[in-house]
Scaffold this motif. Structure first.
Motif, PDB file in Angstrom:
ATOM      1  N   THR A   5     -41.827   3.051  15.858  1.00  0.00           N
ATOM      2  CA  THR A   5     -41.525   3.129  14.358  1.00  0.00           C
ATOM      3  C   THR A   5     -40.407   3.569  13.675  1.00  0.00           C
ATOM      4  O   THR A   5     -40.482   3.946  12.419  1.00  0.00           O
ATOM      5  N   SER A   6     -39.493   3.913  14.324  1.00  0.00           N
ATOM      6  CA  SER A   6     -38.120   4.129  13.717  1.00  0.00           C
ATOM      7  C   SER A   6     -36.916   3.102  14.134  1.00  0.00           C
ATOM      8  O   SER A   6     -36.911   2.506  15.122  1.00  0.00           O
ATOM      9  N   ALA A   7     -36.092   3.029  13.343  1.00  0.00           N
ATOM     10  CA  ALA A   7     -34.847   2.051  13.548  1.00  0.00           C
ATOM     11  C   ALA A   7     -33.546   2.865  13.036  1.00  0.00           C
ATOM     12  O   ALA A   7     -33.678   3.421  11.981  1.00  0.00           O
ATOM     13  N   TYR A   8     -32.641   3.013  13.726  1.00  0.00           N
ATOM     14  CA  TYR A   8     -31.238   3.242  13.384  1.00  0.00           C
ATOM     15  C   TYR A   8     -30.290   2.156  13.010  1.00  0.00           C
ATOM     16  O   TYR A   8     -30.286   0.985  14.192  1.00  0.00           O
ATOM     17  N   LEU A   9     -29.445   1.769  11.938  1.00  0.00           N
ATOM     18  CA  LEU A   9     -28.698   0.946  11.881  1.00  0.00           C
ATOM     19  C   LEU A   9     -27.343   1.559  11.588  1.00  0.00           C
ATOM     20  O   LEU A   9     -27.068   2.500  10.800  1.00  0.00           O
ATOM     21  N   HIS A  10     -26.283   0.992  12.160  1.00  0.00           N
ATOM     22  CA  HIS A  10     -25.083   1.355  12.178  1.00  0.00           C
ATOM     23  C   HIS A  10     -24.304   0.628  11.058  1.00  0.00           C
ATOM     24  O   HIS A  10     -24.007  -0.770  11.612  1.00  0.00           O
ATOM     25  N   LEU A  11     -23.742   1.001  10.270  1.00  0.00           N
ATOM     26  CA  LEU A  11     -22.756   0.576   9.189  1.00  0.00           C
ATOM     27  C   LEU A  11     -21.311   1.169   9.393  1.00  0.00           C
ATOM     28  O   LEU A  11     -21.174   2.299   8.691  1.00  0.00           O
ATOM     29  N   PRO A  12     -20.456   0.486  10.071  1.00  0.00           N
ATOM     30  CA  PRO A  12     -19.202   0.884  10.617  1.00  0.00           C
ATOM     31  C   PRO A  12     -18.107   1.241   9.542  1.00  0.00           C
ATOM     32  O   PRO A  12     -17.203   1.627  10.111  1.00  0.00           O
ATOM     33  N   PHE A  13     -18.174   0.740   8.200  1.00  0.00           N
ATOM     34  CA  PHE A  13     -17.158   0.617   7.500  1.00  0.00           C
ATOM     35  C   PHE A  13     -16.750   1.960   6.911  1.00  0.00           C
ATOM     36  O   PHE A  13     -17.510   2.539   6.639  1.00  0.00           O
ATOM     37  N   CYS A  14     -15.556   2.029   6.835  1.00  0.00           N
ATOM     38  CA  CYS A  14     -14.581   3.299   6.544  1.00  0.00           C
ATOM     39  C   CYS A  14     -13.487   2.814   5.785  1.00  0.00           C
ATOM     40  O   CYS A  14     -12.861   1.971   6.230  1.00  0.00           O
ATOM     41  N   ARG A  15     -12.884   3.771   4.815  1.00  0.00           N
ATOM     42  CA  ARG A  15     -11.610   3.503   4.257  1.00  0.00           C
ATOM     43  C   ARG A  15     -10.455   3.983   5.018  1.00  0.00           C
ATOM     44  O   ARG A  15      -9.292   3.333   4.946  1.00  0.00           O
ATOM     45  N   ARG A  16     -10.604   5.168   5.894  1.00  0.00           N
ATOM     46  CA  ARG A  16      -9.687   5.351   6.782  1.00  0.00           C
ATOM     47  C   ARG A  16     -10.445   5.991   8.029  1.00  0.00           C
ATOM     48  O   ARG A  16     -11.804   6.529   7.824  1.00  0.00           O
ATOM     49  N   ARG A  17      -9.744   6.593   9.098  1.00  0.00           N
ATOM     50  CA  ARG A  17     -10.357   7.430  10.051  1.00  0.00           C
ATOM     51  C   ARG A  17     -10.033   8.865   9.950  1.00  0.00           C
ATOM     52  O   ARG A  17      -8.913   9.197   9.926  1.00  0.00           O
TER      53      ARG A  17
END
Length: 435
Positions: A5-17
């Motif tokens: 009943t759980s979900a992880y979603l990766h949103l990878p966007f970054c302005r810089r590292r």
């Protein structure tokens, strides 16, 4: 295993590292609203939604009332910097989850957010979509530490973000992130950061000890210092740090003391130290993160580098690079013709299909290729025969190298078109199409 009943979603966007970061990210620059940046975000969200639609329910090994799959009770958007994503795109992802798995009306929906990437209006839009828990990535209340860490926000932006989160009544719970052991961080400055964190009264505080990872900017700056602590030429290390003109890392003893300071200070302020890096007020633990630690519950993982943990203890990590992740989703689509087909796939078939897909995708993207002897041992003669037949019938000879022991794509020709070749292969292996 209990029902998932759980979900992880990766949103990878970054302005810089950031200088310490080794996460799987995709850089969009300082103008996250540029045409190019938004085009990349839309493309990624399209693949993310396709992956959600193609993912079969993961059956559990215990019964639950009613016989139907229960809806998601926790959803976590991590990154990257999820708060760079436009609200309309986040809404599309949430709707895809709702259509595929259902979302409980009382679900905890968490989102990592960084100062300087949202304002009160944008936060309200996220809340209107269902986000009710915010994890705010301040990392430090010390301006110099933020600078040396390569963070993209200022202390002023931190305080603006804090004000917006605290004022929004739709944010039912929120968490604050701090990192100890950072370059230039003294015990006095750490004590001040802990006190300021307590003053803004978050429901939850996450305290992470800096890990200097290979491949990061900190890794190139400070690994010699770490080695020096273990007895190598300290004069050389001192000279190196002097030439770099960068603040030194706290010693291991100092970092350990900072850990103890955090535990003592936060527990004294009424926070429960319920996990190594996690502190919470009574009733404010992160429900999603607790799923990771139970051992009886699994979770769905979606997106670049995300790891899922499904029935019978099977873990599966998606590729860390954008093009490889897209190839992974394309391959899913190739052997599951329609999203609705996934609902009928039995757990044993699901595990078998995922394992074979992982073996082929990961193997064929390397020069080592796929070990056909092990493939026969793990999946049987019939599957091996189908794969060999599909390769011979569907792949140009100049793109493949195959004998009785190994299947490899030629370099560079075959590897250049690996996505298309893998998709063609998955379509032709008919035993994967019908449970």
């Amino acid at each position: 295993m209990e029902p998932i009943t759980s979900a992880y979603l990766h949103l990878p966007f970054c302005r810089r590292r950031c200088h310490y970061c080794d996460f799987a990210i995709s850089l969009v620059g300082d103008d996250a609203e540029s045409h190019i940046a938004l085009q990349g975000m839309r493309r990624y969200v399209d693949f993310l939604i396709r992956e959600i639609a193609l993912t079969p329910y993961s059956s559990s090994t215990c019964d639950f009332e009613g016989g139907d799959q229960p809806p998601l009770r926790t959803v976590f958007f991590g990154g990257g910097t999820p708060s760079l994503l436009p609200p309309d795109l986040l809404g599309s992802v949430i709707e895809a989850l709702r259509e595929r798995f259902g979302i409980d009306p009382d679900a905890e929906i968490s989102m990592e957010m960084d100062p300087g990437t949202f304002d009160a209006e944008k936060l309200t839009q996220y809340v209107d979509l269902g986000v009710n828990r915010v994890s705010l990535g301040l990392q430090s209340f010390d301006a110099n530490v933020l600078k040396w860490a390569g963070r993209g926000h200022t202390l002023e932006e931190s305080r603006e973000a804090l004000a917006a989160v605290r004022a929004n009544r739709g944010v039912e719970r929120w968490s604050l992130d701090l990192i100890s052991g950072m370059p230039g961080l003294t015990k006095e400055a750490w004590s001040d950061s802990l006190k300021e964190a307590i003053d803004v009264a978050p429901h939850h505080i996450s305290v992470y000890d800096l890990q200097v990872e290979e491949g990061t900017l900190f890794g190139s700056w400070y690994n010699a210092s770490r080695i020096g602590e273990n007895g190598t030429n300290k004069t050389m290390v001192s000279n190196l740090n002097s030439r770099m003109a960068r603040p030194e890392l706290p010693s291991e003893d100092e970092s350990a003391e900072m850990f103890h300071m955090a535990s003592e200070t936060l527990r004294g302020a009424g926070y429960e130290h319920y996990e190594v890096s996690s502190y919470a007020k009574v009733g404010s633990r992160c429900a999603h993160n607790q799923v990771y630690w139970t051992g009886r519950q699994g979770w769905y993982g979606f997106g670049m580098s995300a790891t899922s943990f499904t029935a019978h203890g099977k873990q599966f990590a998606r590729p860390r690079k954008m093009r490889d992740y897209e190839a992974y989703v394309e391959a899913m689509a190739a052997f599951i013709d329609e999203p609705s087909r996934a609902r009928t796939i039995k757990s044993s078939f699901e595990a078998r299909a995922e394992a074979l897909l992982e073996r082929l995708m990961l193997g064929l993207r390397t020069r080592n290729g796929v070990d056909l002897v092990h493939l026969r041992q793990d999946f049987g003669d019939a599957v091996l025969a189908e794969i060999v037949s599909a390769v011979r019938a569907g792949w140009p000879e100049e793109l493949v190298e195959m004998d009785d022991y190994r299947l490899t794509l030629s370099d560079p020709g075959g590897m250049l078109v690996s996505t298309q070749l893998i998709s063609t292969l998955m379509v032709r292996v008919s035993s994967l199409h019908t449970p």
